[in-house]
Design an enzyme around this catalytic site. Structure first.
Site, mmCIF file in Angstrom:
data_model
loop_
_atom_site.group_PDB
_atom_site.id
_atom_site.type_symbol
_atom_site.label_atom_id
_atom_site.label_comp_id
_atom_site.label_asym_id
_atom_site.label_seq_id
_atom_site.Cartn_x
_atom_site.Cartn_y
_atom_site.Cartn_z
ATOM 1 N N ARG A 1 -10.762 0.040 14.486
ATOM 2 C CA ARG A 1 -10.437 0.863 13.330
ATOM 3 C C ARG A 1 -11.215 0.360 12.124
ATOM 4 O O ARG A 1 -12.017 1.073 11.558
ATOM 5 C CB ARG A 1 -8.920 0.825 13.098
ATOM 6 C CG ARG A 1 -8.454 1.790 12.037
ATOM 7 C CD ARG A 1 -6.961 1.734 11.835
ATOM 8 N NE ARG A 1 -6.523 0.477 11.215
ATOM 9 C CZ ARG A 1 -5.302 0.256 10.749
ATOM 10 N NH1 ARG A 1 -4.370 1.205 10.852
ATOM 11 N NH2 ARG A 1 -4.983 -0.886 10.184
ATOM 12 N N MET B 1 11.490 24.559 2.287
ATOM 13 C CA MET B 1 10.667 23.743 1.383
ATOM 14 C C MET B 1 11.523 22.872 0.458
ATOM 15 O O MET B 1 11.238 21.689 0.266
ATOM 16 C CB MET B 1 9.746 24.641 0.554
ATOM 17 C CG MET B 1 8.777 23.857 -0.298
ATOM 18 S SD MET B 1 7.760 24.897 -1.353
ATOM 19 C CE MET B 1 6.763 25.763 -0.165
ATOM 20 N N TYR C 1 15.824 30.316 7.720
ATOM 21 C CA TYR C 1 14.629 31.031 8.194
ATOM 22 C C TYR C 1 14.671 31.270 9.693
ATOM 23 O O TYR C 1 15.067 30.386 10.462
ATOM 24 C CB TYR C 1 13.363 30.224 7.874
ATOM 25 C CG TYR C 1 12.897 30.363 6.452
ATOM 26 C CD1 TYR C 1 12.533 31.609 5.933
ATOM 27 C CD2 TYR C 1 12.812 29.250 5.629
ATOM 28 C CE1 TYR C 1 12.091 31.734 4.615
ATOM 29 C CE2 TYR C 1 12.370 29.363 4.317
ATOM 30 C CZ TYR C 1 12.012 30.606 3.819
ATOM 31 O OH TYR C 1 11.580 30.723 2.534
ATOM 32 N N LYS D 1 0.839 -1.207 0.000
ATOM 33 C CA LYS D 1 0.000 0.000 0.000
ATOM 34 C C LYS D 1 0.871 1.253 0.000
ATOM 35 O O LYS D 1 2.073 1.178 0.291
ATOM 36 C CB LYS D 1 -0.912 -0.020 1.232
ATOM 37 C CG LYS D 1 -0.161 0.045 2.549
ATOM 38 C CD LYS D 1 -1.087 -0.274 3.734
ATOM 39 C CE LYS D 1 -0.332 -0.195 5.049
ATOM 40 N NZ LYS D 1 -1.117 -0.726 6.181
HETATM 41 C C1 LIG Z 1 -0.339 -1.692 6.887
HETATM 42 C C2 LIG Z 1 -0.952 -2.976 7.279
HETATM 43 C C3 LIG Z 1 -0.178 -4.149 7.331
HETATM 44 C C4 LIG Z 1 1.333 -4.132 7.224
HETATM 45 O O1 LIG Z 1 1.826 -3.638 8.452
HETATM 46 P P1 LIG Z 1 3.373 -3.498 8.754
HETATM 47 O O2 LIG Z 1 3.435 -3.065 10.184
HETATM 48 O O3 LIG Z 1 3.892 -2.452 7.841
HETATM 49 O O4 LIG Z 1 4.007 -4.807 8.516
HETATM 50 C C5 LIG Z 1 -0.831 -5.360 7.538
HETATM 51 N N1 LIG Z 1 -2.177 -5.404 7.725
HETATM 52 C C6 LIG Z 1 -2.939 -4.284 7.731
HETATM 53 C C7 LIG Z 1 -4.400 -4.407 7.953
HETATM 54 C C8 LIG Z 1 -2.360 -3.040 7.508
HETATM 55 O O5 LIG Z 1 -3.124 -1.937 7.518
#
Ligand SMILES: *Cc1c(COP(=O)(O)O)cnc(C)c1O
Length: 345
Positions: free
Chosen positions: A128, A290, A242, A33
């Protein structure tokens, strides 16, 4: 302005995947992801597929669609956010597998795509995503009749092995899924390291593949070198950057480098990060701008062409600690302006 160079070591990535896979009897998937945590979902997923990974996980349907184009038919692509309104055609056309999170998503999926594969995400305490135990209890038999491919949940505290939350979530997950004869997955990177009790049929590491904690044995994967644009000598009493963020107490030689917060060098690194000229460390002086940072190179005998922010001397977690954040945020913030180089794979 020449940009920095982000080098991604695909051989190290594959080694990390293989090493995590070697810790378990379960299948090892891969979480790619957020553009593979900022490192490039295309090259990363291709390298892992070539190494034998068959199950990939992303956050959204758009990410899944782009990954399908990268990988072609064959690998299974799971979507953590499930089946969202408007995504039905993409899910069907590209053979994606949503991890359904709620009654609403179950209804949407079974009505629109009654024959299409799906998994179910269960909430074992993180609050969540996923179906809660009572909801699951009520709907379980209906869902099982549709033949889910995977039942999964996510640990809130897997990076804290002593946390009682791990054992509690494990118990709830078992209560929700024992005896159902459907493949199960609970462990991300942290859960993979917690041991076999957490592995079930599939582990799904993300950050550990990319060299980040809690997988401290990982090979570094990301290397970031930033070019020197200009060098100047400042006198005692002069300020740099800055808001006069740094004031020299003695004469200093200051290098200005071409990267800033627009490239993911978050402003919390101001005055805190170190850069490296080979083995020698050089302090970041004053505020991150930046597009630029300023660095103390007074102690170097030669003016370097570039300095290293991520490399052998300093990994993502060391840099993250300096900024009061986690390696995940450093990686996923890496900007789009770097020249990206991929080695190995
Ligand atoms: C991001 C995520 C993972 C991977 O987690 P890591 O800590 O990066 O290994 C696995 N399962 C879910 C549901 C996630 O959101």
């Amino acid at each position: 302005m020449a940009s920095g160079t982000l080098t991604v070591d695909l051989d190290a990535l594959v080694q990390n995947w293989r090493a995590l896979k070697a810790l378990t009897e379960a299948e090892a998937g891969a979480v790619v992801k957020a553009d593979a945590y900022g490192l490039g979902a295309g090259p990363v997923a291709r390298a892992l597929a070539k190494a034998g990974a068959r199950s990939f996980f992303v956050a959204t349907t758009e990410e899944a669609a782009s990954l399908r184009h990268t990988l072609g038919e064959g690998p299974t692509i799971y979507i953590f956010s499930g089946h969202m309104a408007g995504d039905t055609d993409m899910i069907a056309d590209l053979g994606l597998v949503p991890l359904l999170n709620s009654i609403e998503q179950l209804q949407r999926h079974f009505e629109a795509l009654p024959q299409a594969p799906f998994g179910v995400q269960l909430d074992t305490g993180m609050n969540r995503l996923g179906m809660e135990p009572a909801e699951w209890g009520a709907l379980r038999d209906v869902v099982l009749a549709q033949g889910p491919k995977l039942l999964m949940s996510h640990l809130a505290c897997a990076d804290e092995p002593q946390s009682a939350m791990n054992a509690l979530q494990l118990r709830v997950f078992k209560e929700m899924t024992d005896g159902l004869d459907v493949p199960r997955s609970l462990a991300a990177t942290g859960g993979t390291l917690l041991g076999a009790a957490y592995h079930f049929d599939m582990v799904r590491p993300g950050v550990g593949l990319y060299g980040g904690a809690p997988y401290t044995a990982a090979q570094p994967v990301a290397y970031l070198d930033l070019p020197v644009v200009q060098v100047r000598d400042v006198q005692a009493g002069e300020s740099v950057g800055y808001n006069m963020g740094y004031v020299a107490r003695q004469p200093k030689r200051v290098a200005t480098l071409a990267a800033g917060y627009a490239d993911g060098l978050i402003r919390a690194l101001s005055g805190k990060a170190k850069l490296y000229a080979g083995p020698r460390d050089c302090a970041l002086l004053g505020r991150v701008s930046m597009d630029l940072i300023t660095v103390d190179i007074s102690h170097l005998s030669e003016i370097p062409r570039s300095l290293t922010l991520l490399g052998r001397q300093q990994g993502v977690d060391t840099l993250a600690t300096a900024a009061g954040t986690i390696g995940y945020e450093i990686l996923t913030s890496l900007g789009a302006r770097y020249t990206r180089r991929y080695t190995g794979g």
